[in-house]
Write an enzyme that holds these catalytic residues in place. Structure first.
Site, PDB file in Angstrom:
ATOM      1  N   SER A 106     -56.391   4.510  59.347  1.00  0.00           N
ATOM      2  CA  SER A 106     -56.934   5.134  60.559  1.00  0.00           C
ATOM      3  C   SER A 106     -57.937   4.187  61.190  1.00  0.00           C
ATOM      4  CB  SER A 106     -57.640   6.443  60.193  1.00  0.00           C
ATOM      5  OG  SER A 106     -58.443   6.889  61.270  1.00  0.00           O
ATOM      6  N   GLY A 118     -45.506  12.260  52.960  1.00  0.00           N
ATOM      7  CA  GLY A 118     -45.965  13.145  54.030  1.00  0.00           C
ATOM      8  C   GLY A 118     -45.023  13.083  55.225  1.00  0.00           C
ATOM      9  N   ASP A 164     -46.932  15.807  44.974  1.00  0.00           N
ATOM     10  CA  ASP A 164     -48.312  15.614  45.415  1.00  0.00           C
ATOM     11  C   ASP A 164     -48.638  14.156  45.090  1.00  0.00           C
ATOM     12  OD1 ASP A 164     -51.087  15.345  45.473  1.00  0.00           O
ATOM     13  OD2 ASP A 164     -51.435  17.406  44.787  1.00  0.00           O
ATOM     14  N   ALA A 204     -62.022   6.345  52.355  1.00  0.00           N
ATOM     15  CA  ALA A 204     -60.646   6.277  51.848  1.00  0.00           C
ATOM     16  C   ALA A 204     -59.804   5.357  52.734  1.00  0.00           C
ATOM     17  CB  ALA A 204     -60.025   7.680  51.806  1.00  0.00           C
ATOM     18  N   LYS A 205     -59.932   5.512  54.045  1.00  0.00           N
ATOM     19  CA  LYS A 205     -59.085   4.734  54.956  1.00  0.00           C
ATOM     20  C   LYS A 205     -59.515   3.267  54.993  1.00  0.00           C
ATOM     21  CE  LYS A 205     -56.261   7.972  56.349  1.00  0.00           C
ATOM     22  NZ  LYS A 205     -54.921   8.027  55.729  1.00  0.00           N
ATOM     23  N   ARG A 213     -44.119  16.428  58.369  1.00  0.00           N
ATOM     24  CA  ARG A 213     -44.772  16.809  59.630  1.00  0.00           C
ATOM     25  C   ARG A 213     -45.361  15.559  60.298  1.00  0.00           C
ATOM     26  NH1 ARG A 213     -49.387  19.666  58.682  1.00  0.00           N
ATOM     27  NH2 ARG A 213     -49.456  19.490  56.418  1.00  0.00           N
ATOM     28  N   TYR A 243     -63.350  10.428  54.344  1.00  0.00           N
ATOM     29  CA  TYR A 243     -62.122   9.970  55.019  1.00  0.00           C
ATOM     30  C   TYR A 243     -62.270   8.503  55.435  1.00  0.00           C
ATOM     31  CZ  TYR A 243     -58.220  10.197  58.418  1.00  0.00           C
ATOM     32  OH  TYR A 243     -57.058   9.992  59.129  1.00  0.00           O
TER      33      TYR A 243
HETATM   34  P1  NAP Z   1     -50.385  16.092  59.372  1.00  0.00           P
HETATM   35  O1  NAP Z   1     -49.597  16.450  60.582  1.00  0.00           O
HETATM   36  O2  NAP Z   1     -51.481  16.958  58.915  1.00  0.00           O
HETATM   37  O3  NAP Z   1     -49.355  15.831  58.173  1.00  0.00           O
HETATM   38  C1  NAP Z   1     -49.841  15.449  56.922  1.00  0.00           C
HETATM   39  C2  NAP Z   1     -48.681  15.133  56.021  1.00  0.00           C
HETATM   40  O4  NAP Z   1     -49.207  14.654  54.771  1.00  0.00           O
HETATM   41  C3  NAP Z   1     -47.827  16.333  55.718  1.00  0.00           C
HETATM   42  O5  NAP Z   1     -46.482  15.932  55.638  1.00  0.00           O
HETATM   43  C4  NAP Z   1     -48.345  16.782  54.349  1.00  0.00           C
HETATM   44  O6  NAP Z   1     -47.376  17.434  53.539  1.00  0.00           O
HETATM   45  C5  NAP Z   1     -48.654  15.442  53.739  1.00  0.00           C
HETATM   46  N1  NAP Z   1     -49.591  15.524  52.617  1.00  0.00           N
HETATM   47  C6  NAP Z   1     -50.907  15.878  52.638  1.00  0.00           C
HETATM   48  N2  NAP Z   1     -51.415  15.822  51.407  1.00  0.00           N
HETATM   49  C7  NAP Z   1     -50.410  15.439  50.584  1.00  0.00           C
HETATM   50  C8  NAP Z   1     -50.292  15.171  49.199  1.00  0.00           C
HETATM   51  N3  NAP Z   1     -51.349  15.306  48.369  1.00  0.00           N
HETATM   52  N4  NAP Z   1     -49.095  14.778  48.709  1.00  0.00           N
HETATM   53  C9  NAP Z   1     -48.027  14.640  49.516  1.00  0.00           C
HETATM   54  N5  NAP Z   1     -48.062  14.859  50.836  1.00  0.00           N
HETATM   55  C10 NAP Z   1     -49.237  15.249  51.364  1.00  0.00           C
HETATM   56  O7  NAP Z   1     -51.075  14.666  59.558  1.00  0.00           O
HETATM   57  P2  NAP Z   1     -50.743  13.423  60.516  1.00  0.00           P
HETATM   58  O8  NAP Z   1     -51.643  13.510  61.678  1.00  0.00           O
HETATM   59  O9  NAP Z   1     -49.292  13.272  60.718  1.00  0.00           O
HETATM   60  O10 NAP Z   1     -51.301  12.234  59.591  1.00  0.00           O
HETATM   61  C11 NAP Z   1     -50.460  11.355  58.888  1.00  0.00           C
HETATM   62  C12 NAP Z   1     -51.281  10.157  58.444  1.00  0.00           C
HETATM   63  O11 NAP Z   1     -51.841   9.519  59.597  1.00  0.00           O
HETATM   64  C13 NAP Z   1     -52.458  10.540  57.546  1.00  0.00           C
HETATM   65  O12 NAP Z   1     -52.618   9.563  56.551  1.00  0.00           O
HETATM   66  C14 NAP Z   1     -53.632  10.512  58.509  1.00  0.00           C
HETATM   67  O13 NAP Z   1     -54.842  10.281  57.850  1.00  0.00           O
HETATM   68  C15 NAP Z   1     -53.239   9.377  59.416  1.00  0.00           C
HETATM   69  N6  NAP Z   1     -53.880   9.422  60.732  1.00  0.00           N
HETATM   70  C16 NAP Z   1     -53.748  10.506  61.557  1.00  0.00           C
HETATM   71  C17 NAP Z   1     -54.385  10.496  62.794  1.00  0.00           C
HETATM   72  C18 NAP Z   1     -54.301  11.654  63.745  1.00  0.00           C
HETATM   73  O14 NAP Z   1     -55.106  11.699  64.685  1.00  0.00           O
HETATM   74  N7  NAP Z   1     -53.358  12.578  63.604  1.00  0.00           N
HETATM   75  C19 NAP Z   1     -55.146   9.377  63.197  1.00  0.00           C
HETATM   76  C20 NAP Z   1     -55.233   8.296  62.325  1.00  0.00           C
HETATM   77  C21 NAP Z   1     -54.610   8.319  61.094  1.00  0.00           C
HETATM   78  P3  NAP Z   1     -47.140  19.036  53.618  1.00  0.00           P
HETATM   79  O15 NAP Z   1     -46.473  19.260  54.941  1.00  0.00           O
HETATM   80  O16 NAP Z   1     -46.280  19.369  52.477  1.00  0.00           O
HETATM   81  O17 NAP Z   1     -48.505  19.653  53.571  1.00  0.00           O
END
Ligand code: NAP
Length: 248
Positions: A143, A13, A64, A159-160, A16, A156
């Site tokens: 998370s 991932g 994926d 999972a986390k 982004r 979620y």
């Molecule tokens: P995001 O901006 O939505 O980016 C998600 C990333 O995961 C993207 O690169 C997406 O790829 C990829 N992805 C999703 N499903 C996938 C799959 N099945 N196989 C491969 N890649 C996949 O999310 P983010 O906020 O950066 O989150 C990143 C991590 O931090 C996640 O695990 C999230 O749960 C965790 N997190 C986020 C927050 C928050 O507030 N943002 C807080 C705590 C934890 P594509 O671009 O190709 O779709």
């Protein structure tokens, strides 16, 4: 000299948000980076190109993380390209929301398959190479909701929380060669928070001791620490750049 010179990293991932920030932060410290994506091919290529423009080395790799064959192919490609994977960041994740009583099995499975099973599958394919080479670092992005839980996010949170337990169990299994740690961010401004309301934001900011949502840059230094020599004595830990949200 960078903290990650002569190392290679796979960031799932990485197209982004937090994953992109970690991949760019690793590259800025000298690592060669593989940027995994599922559907955002252009974005992943742009990350790799911007790293190369800055004098680094990076590739974009599609998979994926919930698809066993795709994961096997991705890891083989990275090992072919880089020779070995020193650091794995399991960051790919997705977030949906639903009350438990309205959640169907598909919605439950989508989240568990990506956030928890995806972490298992990628790690299962990468760790044998780390054990063969005698060293490696696995960093799982979980998370604060995996610690404290959140309403309408049972899938979620489960999972986390599972990722945190997976981290502890694997750390006991693959030490001393491989260190396994987790990062549990608080609310971080990425596409994942696109749907929050202004009211939710204001309430959250009022609740957090640090009185603001986090930025990707608030998470990256923790990943660099865990990936570099400075993180050598951490294993099985969950570090929380979360503005004081969980305080576990
Ligand atoms: P995001 O901006 O939505 O980016 C998600 C990333 O995961 C993207 O690169 C997406 O790829 C990829 N992805 C999703 N499903 C996938 C799959 N099945 N196989 C491969 N890649 C996949 O999310 P983010 O906020 O950066 O989150 C990143 C991590 O931090 C996640 O695990 C999230 O749960 C965790 N997190 C986020 C927050 C928050 O507030 N943002 C807080 C705590 C934890 P594509 O671009 O190709 O779709």
């Amino acid at each position: 000299m960078g903290k990650l010179d002569d190392t290679t990293a796979l960031v799932t991932g990485g197209s982004r948000g937090i994953g992109r920030g970690i991949a760019e932060g690793f590259a800025a410290e000298g690592a060669r980076a593989a940027i995994n994506y599922r559907s955002s091919e252009d974005a992943a290529r742009e990350v790799a190109e911007s790293i190369e423009d800055d004098g680094g080395e990076a590739i974009a790799v599609e998979a994926d993380v919930s698809d066993p064959e795709a994961v096997e192919g991705m890891v083989a490609k990275c090992e072919d390209e880089f020779g070995r994977i020193d650091v794995l960041v399991n960051n790919a994740g997705l977030l949906t929301q639903s009350p438990l009583v309205e959640m169907d099995l598909d919605q439950w499975r989508d989240t568990i398959d990506t956030d928890l099973t995806g972490t298992f599958l990628v790690t299962r394919n990468v760790v044998p190479g780390m054990l063969d080479s005698g060293s490696g670092k696995v960093i799982n992005v979980t998370s604060q909701l995996g610690i404290k839980g959140a309403e309408e996010m049972t899938h979620y949170s489960a999972a986390k929380g599972g990722v945190i337990s997976f981290t502890r169990a694997l750390a006991r299994e693959v030490g001393p060669e491989v260190q396994v740690n987790a990062i549990a961010p608080g609310p971080i401004e990425t596409d994942m928070l696109d749907d929050i309301t202004e009211e939710w934001r204001e309430n959250k900011e009022a609740e957090l001791p640090l009185e603001r949502l986090g930025a990707v840059e608030d998470v990256v230094p923790t990943a660099v620490l865990l990936a570099s020599d400075g993180g050598d004595y951490y294993t099985g830990q969950t570090l929380s750049p979360d503005g004081g949200d969980a305080m576990h």
